[in-house]
Design an enzyme around this catalytic site. Structure first.
Site, PDB file in Angstrom:
ATOM      1  CB  THR A   1      -3.098  -8.308  13.085  1.00  0.00           C
ATOM      2  OG1 THR A   1      -3.470  -8.094  14.442  1.00  0.00           O
ATOM      3  CG2 THR A   1      -3.851  -7.345  12.201  1.00  0.00           C
TER       4      THR A   1
ATOM      5  CG  ASP B   1     -13.440  -2.752   3.724  1.00  0.00           C
ATOM      6  OD1 ASP B   1     -14.218  -3.523   3.123  1.00  0.00           O
ATOM      7  OD2 ASP B   1     -12.235  -3.012   3.886  1.00  0.00           O
TER       8      ASP B   1
ATOM      9  CG  ASP C   1     -11.795  -6.990   3.137  1.00  0.00           C
ATOM     10  OD1 ASP C   1     -12.123  -5.855   3.523  1.00  0.00           O
ATOM     11  OD2 ASP C   1     -10.610  -7.318   2.925  1.00  0.00           O
ATOM     12  NE  ARG C   2     -10.968  -3.546   7.409  1.00  0.00           N
ATOM     13  CZ  ARG C   2     -10.172  -2.830   8.176  1.00  0.00           C
ATOM     14  NH1 ARG C   2     -10.685  -1.999   9.070  1.00  0.00           N
ATOM     15  NH2 ARG C   2      -8.879  -2.926   8.049  1.00  0.00           N
TER      16      ARG C   2
ATOM     17  CE  LYS D   1     -10.591  -7.553   6.505  1.00  0.00           C
ATOM     18  NZ  LYS D   1      -9.177  -7.784   6.138  1.00  0.00           N
TER      19      LYS D   1
ATOM     20  NE  ARG E   1      -3.823  -2.061   2.076  1.00  0.00           N
ATOM     21  CZ  ARG E   1      -4.763  -2.394   2.917  1.00  0.00           C
ATOM     22  NH1 ARG E   1      -5.084  -1.561   3.879  1.00  0.00           N
ATOM     23  NH2 ARG E   1      -5.392  -3.536   2.807  1.00  0.00           N
TER      24      ARG E   1
ATOM     25  CE  LYS F   1      -6.043  -8.786  -0.553  1.00  0.00           C
ATOM     26  NZ  LYS F   1      -6.976  -8.901   0.584  1.00  0.00           N
TER      27      LYS F   1
ATOM     28  CB  SER G   1      -9.852  -4.494  12.043  1.00  0.00           C
ATOM     29  OG  SER G   1      -9.622  -5.760  11.456  1.00  0.00           O
TER      30      SER G   1
ATOM     31  NE  ARG H   1      -4.339  -0.941  13.280  1.00  0.00           N
ATOM     32  CZ  ARG H   1      -4.806   0.042  12.499  1.00  0.00           C
ATOM     33  NH1 ARG H   1      -5.406   1.084  13.054  1.00  0.00           N
ATOM     34  NH2 ARG H   1      -4.659   0.008  11.194  1.00  0.00           N
TER      35      ARG H   1
ATOM     36  CB  SER I   1      -8.507  -2.481   2.333  1.00  0.00           C
ATOM     37  OG  SER I   1      -9.518  -2.932   3.179  1.00  0.00           O
ATOM     38  CG  HIS I   2      -8.739   0.119   6.203  1.00  0.00           C
ATOM     39  ND1 HIS I   2      -8.035  -1.017   5.904  1.00  0.00           N
ATOM     40  CD2 HIS I   2      -7.950   0.856   7.002  1.00  0.00           C
ATOM     41  CE1 HIS I   2      -6.864  -0.968   6.523  1.00  0.00           C
ATOM     42  NE2 HIS I   2      -6.782   0.154   7.204  1.00  0.00           N
TER      43      HIS I   2
ATOM     44  CG  ASP J   1     -11.019  -4.557   0.346  1.00  0.00           C
ATOM     45  OD1 ASP J   1     -11.489  -3.996   1.360  1.00  0.00           O
ATOM     46  OD2 ASP J   1     -10.189  -5.486   0.427  1.00  0.00           O
TER      47      ASP J   1
HETATM   48  C1  VG1 Z   1      -5.604  -3.665   9.587  1.00  0.00           C
HETATM   49  C2  VG1 Z   1      -6.435  -4.423  10.604  1.00  0.00           C
HETATM   50  C3  VG1 Z   1      -6.355  -5.910  10.337  1.00  0.00           C
HETATM   51  C4  VG1 Z   1      -6.794  -6.191   8.896  1.00  0.00           C
HETATM   52  C5  VG1 Z   1      -5.951  -5.363   7.941  1.00  0.00           C
HETATM   53  C6  VG1 Z   1      -6.408  -5.504   6.509  1.00  0.00           C
HETATM   54  O1  VG1 Z   1      -4.250  -4.034   9.711  1.00  0.00           O
HETATM   55  O2  VG1 Z   1      -5.996  -4.145  11.910  1.00  0.00           O
HETATM   56  O3  VG1 Z   1      -7.170  -6.591  11.263  1.00  0.00           O
HETATM   57  O4  VG1 Z   1      -6.643  -7.554   8.587  1.00  0.00           O
HETATM   58  O5  VG1 Z   1      -6.047  -3.982   8.283  1.00  0.00           O
HETATM   59  O6  VG1 Z   1      -7.760  -5.190   6.389  1.00  0.00           O
HETATM   60  P1  VG1 Z   1      -3.179  -3.127  10.490  1.00  0.00           P
HETATM   61  O7  VG1 Z   1      -1.857  -3.803  10.265  1.00  0.00           O
HETATM   62  O8  VG1 Z   1      -3.287  -1.754   9.911  1.00  0.00           O
HETATM   63  O9  VG1 Z   1      -3.616  -3.136  11.920  1.00  0.00           O
HETATM   64  V1  VG1 Z   1      -8.353  -4.583   4.941  1.00  0.00           V
HETATM   65  O10 VG1 Z   1      -9.986  -4.593   5.046  1.00  0.00           O
HETATM   66  O11 VG1 Z   1      -7.693  -3.047   5.006  1.00  0.00           O
HETATM   67  O12 VG1 Z   1      -7.604  -5.425   3.774  1.00  0.00           O
HETATM   68 CO    CO Z   2     -10.813  -4.332   3.336  1.00  0.00          CO
END
Ligand code: VG1
Ligand code: CO
Length: 543
Positions: free
Chosen positions: A344, A277, A281-282, A376, A22, A126, A365, A496, A113-114, A279
């Site tokens: 995680t 979110d 998956d959340r 997810k 990313r 990815k 998350s 975090r 993603s988010h 993409d």
């Molecule tokens: C975050 C979340 C983690 C999740 C990851 C990808 O990672 O804490 O639980 O699997 O994002 O989610 P990090 O390393 O920033 O804590 V997604 O929906 O952004 O692919």
């Molecule tokens: Co996501």
């Protein structure tokens, strides 16, 4: 098909994080940056000649340009077929399903993603393997090694590609297949859930609002909720994917989804508010008057999954990421199920799912999923909630209340300190790691540290190990604080801090989550000396 080999050299910072690579969009647009990373993925895949690849993204800025580059590079690298979602759109779980259904070598998902999108926002790449899941660490390490020694990449001249019409285009020894983004995913959902019962629920006047946050789930949610299930028109809001997500921050939590949260807490609240979110998956679940923490949601879904056809026979086991609350553990314990605690990131669930050791997995998350794919899955979680609501015909609040009465309540919150100076964040984590042994017996108010460690995971399926996955501080009585640095951010570091406090008795039913955690928050601050080391008096986001 004209193939060109382009000279290049290693570029800095191409190490995949929690969920792929990313970076800011301008970084990905820089000469050779995307191409280097794609070629490095291909170089790490020995079996690509004649293979198929799934390709799609969440529609964010640079998606289409990147799709064209990946297709042309796949053709030049010997792939026989690329299956791309119409318009370049595939949600992460839909891509995972296509990889499995079509038995491809893997897939490339273009998403951050988010993280926010747009010309100055984030982009991401990815690779998912043939099981449909995120590349395991062994593969992401191999990809990273390739980025450090790359000297050329191959790209074919395929002319202007049409990815907007479903169909097949043949090139010399290469096929581009454009597929409907939703169809196969929707068909899979229809095999898992009692759609007739959910349809009857909506027909009885049940009201929902689903906020797609102008990200990838819009087309899926419109077709499944409003089309298939007969939810009222207007149930899905922000349903058209936009390159900048309409300015939304597509991380579904009560802070980013303020409007949805306020609606859920108001007189006019529908029965269920949900969001996903960037993409897809959340999931965010808010009942009328109650935000369901993702950790609680995992536990409630695990405890009630047997109400949906796909899980009628019960679960093989449950897995949760380490920082996720132990609410699911109590369900596992009571039902005699195995419970696995992983680092995680979804990639750690893949082996457990493949080996049939677990059926349901989740993260704090807002990620929940099952063995139907290897990611997810946001809409899956909403559909499982709907299936449970359709059978139980109770409110979300009453279901969660009954759950707490039976299993006790895990108060839970995550405090994020975003864009902290990287060196300061590293110092903070190092300081904690150096003091792990000395923390036992440390007292803050009524809280006493009973043990502290740095979480290490030993995969029970392939025997691999992953160390330094987060510092855990346990307190007498079962409270816990976890500290770790995010692996998905693109600016500075994100610290975090995960806080959890368990109460067995029914006393906690009406208690305020954040008030219950206040003493623990103060202890967490003091133990890590957060304010002095980061210069931050308070977290940037509390969820
Ligand atoms: C975050 C979340 C983690 C999740 C990851 C990808 O990672 O804490 O639980 O699997 O994002 O989610 P990090 O390393 O920033 O804590 V997604 O929906 O952004 O692919
Ligand atoms: Co996501």
């Amino acid at each position: 098909m004209k193939i060109t080999s382009v000279e290049t050299r290693p570029l800095a910072g191409q190490k995949p994080g929690t969920s792929g690579l990313r970076k800011k969009v301008p970084q990905f647009q820089a000469p050779h940056y995307l191409e280097n990373f794609i070629q490095s993925i291909f170089n790490a895949l020995p079996d690509k000649t004649g293979a198929s690849l799934v390709l799609g993204g969440d529609g964010r800025y640079f998606n289409r340009e990147a799709i064209a580059i990946v297709v042309a590079m796949a053709a030049a690298n010997g792939f026989a077929r690329v299956i791309v979602g119409q318009g370049g759109i595939l949600s992460t779980p839909a891509a995972s399903h296509l990889i499995r259904q079509r038995k491809t070598l893997g897939g490339i998902i273009l998403s951050a993603s988010h993280n926010p999108g747009g010309p100055q926002g984030d982009f991401g790449v990815k690779f998912n393997a043939g099981n449909g899941g995120p590349a395991p660490e062994s593969l992401t390490d191999a990809i990273h090694a390739e980025t450090l020694r790359i000297s050329q990449y191959k790209i074919a001249d395929l002319g202007t590609l049409d990815i907007d019409h479903i169909g097949i285009t043949q090139f010399d020894g290469f096929t581009l297949e454009v597929t409907d983004s939703v169809e196969a995913y929707q068909a899979l959902m229809e095999t898992l859930f009692d759609m007739a019962a959910i349809r009857a629920l909506f027909a009885s006047g049940f009201r929902m609002r689903f906020d797609a946050l102008s990200a990838v789930t819009g087309p899926y949610a419109l077709r499944i909720f409003e089309g298939l299930l007969g939810a009222a028109p207007g149930t899905v809001v922000n349903g058209v994917p936009l390159p900048d997500f309409g300015g939304h921050h597509p991380d579904p939590n009560p802070v980013n989804c303020r409007d949805l949260y306020e609606l859920a807490m108001s007189e006019a609240a529908p029965d269920l508010c949900a969001a996903s979110d960037g993409d897809g998956d959340r999931n965010l679940i808010i009942g009328r008057g109650l935000f369901v923490t993702p950790s609680d949601s995992l536990a409630v879904l695990a405890a009630n999954a047997h109400l949906a056809p796909a899980y009628r026979a019960g679960l093989a086991g449950i897995a949760r990421s380490m920082p996720t609350s132990a609410a699911a553990d109590r369900v596992a314990q009571k039902r005699g199920l195995a419970l696995y605690e992983t680092p995680t990131g979804w990639k750690f669930f893949g082996n457990l799912l493949d080996a049939g050791k677990v059926t349901i997995c989740g993260e704090e998350s807002a990620g929940t999923g099952s063995n139907h794919v290897r990611e997810k899955d946001g809409l899956w979680a909403v559909l499982l909630w709907l299936n449970i609501l359709a059978v139980r015909r109770e409110s979300v609040k009453s279901i969660v209340g009954a759950h707490w009465r039976e299993f006790g309540r895990n108060y839970y919150a995550r405090h994020d300190y975003e864009e902290v100076d990287s060196a300061a964040a590293d110092r903070l984590m190092l300081g904690l790691r150096e003091r792990l042994g000395a923390l036992k017996g440390y007292r803050h108010g009524a809280l006493v540290v009973s043990s502290a460690d740095d979480f290490a995971y030993h995969d029970p399926v392939d025997g691999s190990s992953s160390a330094h996955q987060g510092v855990r501080i346990m307190f007498e009585g079962g409270a816990r604080v976890v500290y770790r640095l995010s692996g998905t951010g693109t600016a500075g570091a994100t610290l975090r801090v995960y806080l959890e406090h368990y109460e067995a008795g029914p006393a906690g039913l009406d208690a305020d989550n954040h008030a219950a955690l206040a003493p623990l928050v103060a202890a967490a601050q003091a133990i890590a000396d957060i304010t002095r080391l980061t210069g931050r008096a308070a977290p940037s986001v509390i969820t």
